[in-house]
Design a protein around this motif. Structure first.
Motif, PDB file in Angstrom:
ATOM      1  N   GLY A  69      -2.641 -10.361  -5.091  1.00  0.00           N
ATOM      2  CA  GLY A  69      -3.112  -8.975  -5.148  1.00  0.00           C
ATOM      3  C   GLY A  69      -2.036  -8.051  -5.687  1.00  0.00           C
ATOM      4  N   LEU A  70      -2.437  -7.122  -6.584  1.00  0.00           N
ATOM      5  CA  LEU A  70      -1.505  -6.196  -7.221  1.00  0.00           C
ATOM      6  C   LEU A  70      -1.901  -4.735  -6.999  1.00  0.00           C
ATOM      7  CD1 LEU A  70      -1.109  -8.122 -10.600  1.00  0.00           C
ATOM      8  CD2 LEU A  70       0.582  -7.993  -8.760  1.00  0.00           C
ATOM      9  N   ASP A  71      -3.115  -4.368  -7.394  1.00  0.00           N
ATOM     10  CA  ASP A  71      -3.586  -2.991  -7.200  1.00  0.00           C
ATOM     11  C   ASP A  71      -3.601  -2.623  -5.727  1.00  0.00           C
ATOM     12  OD1 ASP A  71      -4.066  -2.435  -9.865  1.00  0.00           O
ATOM     13  OD2 ASP A  71      -6.193  -2.895  -9.780  1.00  0.00           O
ATOM     14  N   VAL A  72      -3.252  -1.376  -5.428  1.00  0.00           N
ATOM     15  CA  VAL A  72      -3.294  -0.941  -4.034  1.00  0.00           C
ATOM     16  C   VAL A  72      -3.501   0.563  -3.945  1.00  0.00           C
ATOM     17  CG1 VAL A  72      -0.787  -0.569  -3.820  1.00  0.00           C
ATOM     18  CG2 VAL A  72      -2.143  -1.113  -1.776  1.00  0.00           C
ATOM     19  N   SER A  73      -4.189   0.969  -2.904  1.00  0.00           N
ATOM     20  CA  SER A  73      -4.232   2.369  -2.479  1.00  0.00           C
ATOM     21  C   SER A  73      -4.140   2.367  -0.971  1.00  0.00           C
ATOM     22  CB  SER A  73      -5.528   3.048  -2.934  1.00  0.00           C
ATOM     23  OG  SER A  73      -5.554   4.396  -2.510  1.00  0.00           O
ATOM     24  N   GLY A  74      -3.324   3.265  -0.438  1.00  0.00           N
ATOM     25  CA  GLY A  74      -3.158   3.285   1.005  1.00  0.00           C
ATOM     26  C   GLY A  74      -2.253   4.410   1.462  1.00  0.00           C
ATOM     27  N   VAL A  75      -1.727   4.266   2.663  1.00  0.00           N
ATOM     28  CA  VAL A  75      -0.912   5.300   3.295  1.00  0.00           C
ATOM     29  C   VAL A  75       0.471   4.743   3.588  1.00  0.00           C
ATOM     30  CG1 VAL A  75      -0.689   6.832   5.286  1.00  0.00           C
ATOM     31  CG2 VAL A  75      -2.949   6.380   4.311  1.00  0.00           C
ATOM     32  N   VAL A  76       1.499   5.500   3.223  1.00  0.00           N
ATOM     33  CA  VAL A  76       2.881   5.080   3.474  1.00  0.00           C
ATOM     34  C   VAL A  76       3.123   5.006   4.981  1.00  0.00           C
ATOM     35  CG1 VAL A  76       5.310   5.689   3.209  1.00  0.00           C
ATOM     36  CG2 VAL A  76       3.714   6.032   1.300  1.00  0.00           C
ATOM     37  N   GLU A  77       3.588   3.852   5.412  1.00  0.00           N
ATOM     38  CA  GLU A  77       3.891   3.620   6.825  1.00  0.00           C
ATOM     39  C   GLU A  77       5.387   3.754   7.103  1.00  0.00           C
ATOM     40  OE1 GLU A  77       2.129   2.234  10.639  1.00  0.00           O
ATOM     41  OE2 GLU A  77       1.254   2.889   8.747  1.00  0.00           O
ATOM     42  N   GLU A  78       6.190   3.342   6.128  1.00  0.00           N
ATOM     43  CA  GLU A  78       7.647   3.326   6.313  1.00  0.00           C
ATOM     44  C   GLU A  78       8.289   3.402   4.938  1.00  0.00           C
ATOM     45  OE1 GLU A  78      10.926   0.038   7.875  1.00  0.00           O
ATOM     46  OE2 GLU A  78       8.849  -0.088   8.600  1.00  0.00           O
ATOM     47  N   VAL A  79       9.468   4.005   4.843  1.00  0.00           N
ATOM     48  CA  VAL A  79      10.156   4.112   3.554  1.00  0.00           C
ATOM     49  C   VAL A  79      11.502   3.420   3.635  1.00  0.00           C
ATOM     50  CG1 VAL A  79       8.998   6.279   2.984  1.00  0.00           C
ATOM     51  CG2 VAL A  79      11.242   6.334   4.093  1.00  0.00           C
TER      52      VAL A  79
END
Length: 313
Positions: A69-79
């Motif tokens: 898997g390559l494409d992604v959309s989501g929410v940053v959990e940690e930086v």
């Protein structure tokens, strides 16, 4: 976390839904909680290991990254320690490292436009960046033919060329005619019923199998043929048409291109602006659950997808 994991290359059913450790972001990466992950031909290459040439990238004997898997959309959990642009809670989209999972690490991401759902944004990066590369330089008033206009790359290519002011003709199967017309094509050709005629300034052939002489007849004397993807060339190289293009290019008056698309931050920024103002819109056909990734890949390979398909954990 739950993820689709493969221990070896093979058909889609080599993938298994398992519980594995959550990845840790590198200093220049973010950890993203995945809301949607796109499925494209590149993910099939990851899973199958075909043609064998791709194993130089993914791993010679088995996948270096067991979660495809390559494409992604989501929410940053940690930086990561060196990341200053994002913080936890930011909604992003782009490219991740093993996105058929509940979490992924990513370096090449941008903020998700507020007018897009995660399902839409998860269907952007690979296909839209490829379409951006193949339509680069299209000018207003030009005639453009997109063969394979109803698929992932094609659906973006039609929109991008139309936005540039070109007159676009889309070629697709009968189940995708309405979709391609809705994307802005001024003419839609059902290849099962109509022959391809006319001359075009740009012909984009996406994973097509038409002989070069047929494609040349569709070009103006100074037109450009762009080849995107190929299933020819056997299990070893899989790039028969691209090599054929390189051999023929010195002898053509028309131009021949076979670009290799790499998802870069600048391209994602450009696409994000076009998505935010409604110039282009992801065409999402179906959404599959995480455990149904094998079915999603099979659906794609069977040619059923109208636009893009995505997976949601």
């Amino acid at each position: 976390m739950k993820a689709m994991v493969q221990d070896s290359y093979g058909p889609p059913d080599v993938l298994e839904l398992r519980d594995i450790d959550r990845p840790e972001p590198a200093p220049d990466e973010v950890l993203v909680r995945v809301h949607a992950a796109g499925v494209d031909q590149g993910t099939w290459h990851q899973v199958s290991g075909l043609p064998y040439l791709v194993r130089l990238v993914f791993g010679p004997r088995h996948p270096r990254v067991p979660v495809p898997g390559l494409d992604v959309s989501g929410v940053v959990e940690e930086v990561g320690a060196r990341v200053t642009e994002f913080r936890p809670g930011d909604e992003v989209f782009g490219i991740g490292k093993g996105t058929f999972a509940e979490y992924t690490t990513a370096k090449t991401v941008v903020r998700k436009p507020a007018n897009l759902t995660h399902e839409q944004a998860g269907a952007v990066a690979v296909s839209a960046c490829t379409a951006l590369a193949v339509t680069r330089g299209v000018e207003a008033g030009r005639r453009v033919l997109v063969i394979g206009a109803g698929g992932g790359v094609g659906s973006y290519a039609v929109q991008l060329a139309t936005a540039a002011g070109a007159s676009v003709t889309g070629v697709c199967g009968p189940s995708k005619v309405d979709l391609v017309r809705s994307l802005g094509a001024v003419e839609v050709v059902d290849y099962t019923r109509e022959p391809l005629t006319g001359q075009y300034d740009l012909v984009v052939d996406i994973a097509g199998g038409r002989p070069f002489p047929v494609l040349r007849r569709l070009l103006t004397p100074r037109g450009t043929l762009v080849l995107v993807g190929s299933e020819e060339g056997g299990h070893w190289l899989g790039m028969g048409r691209q090599f054929g293009a390189l051999i023929r290019r010195p002898f053509w008056t028309q131009r021949l291109r076979a670009p290799i698309s790499i998802v870069r931050r600048a391209a994602l920024d450009e696409l994000s602006a076009l998505l935010a103002d409604g110039t282009i819109t992801p065409a999402v056909d179906r959404t599959f659950a995480l455990g149904d990734v094998p079915a999603a890949i099979t659906y794609l390979r069977d040619g059923h997808a109208r636009g893009k398909i995505v997976v949601t954990p």
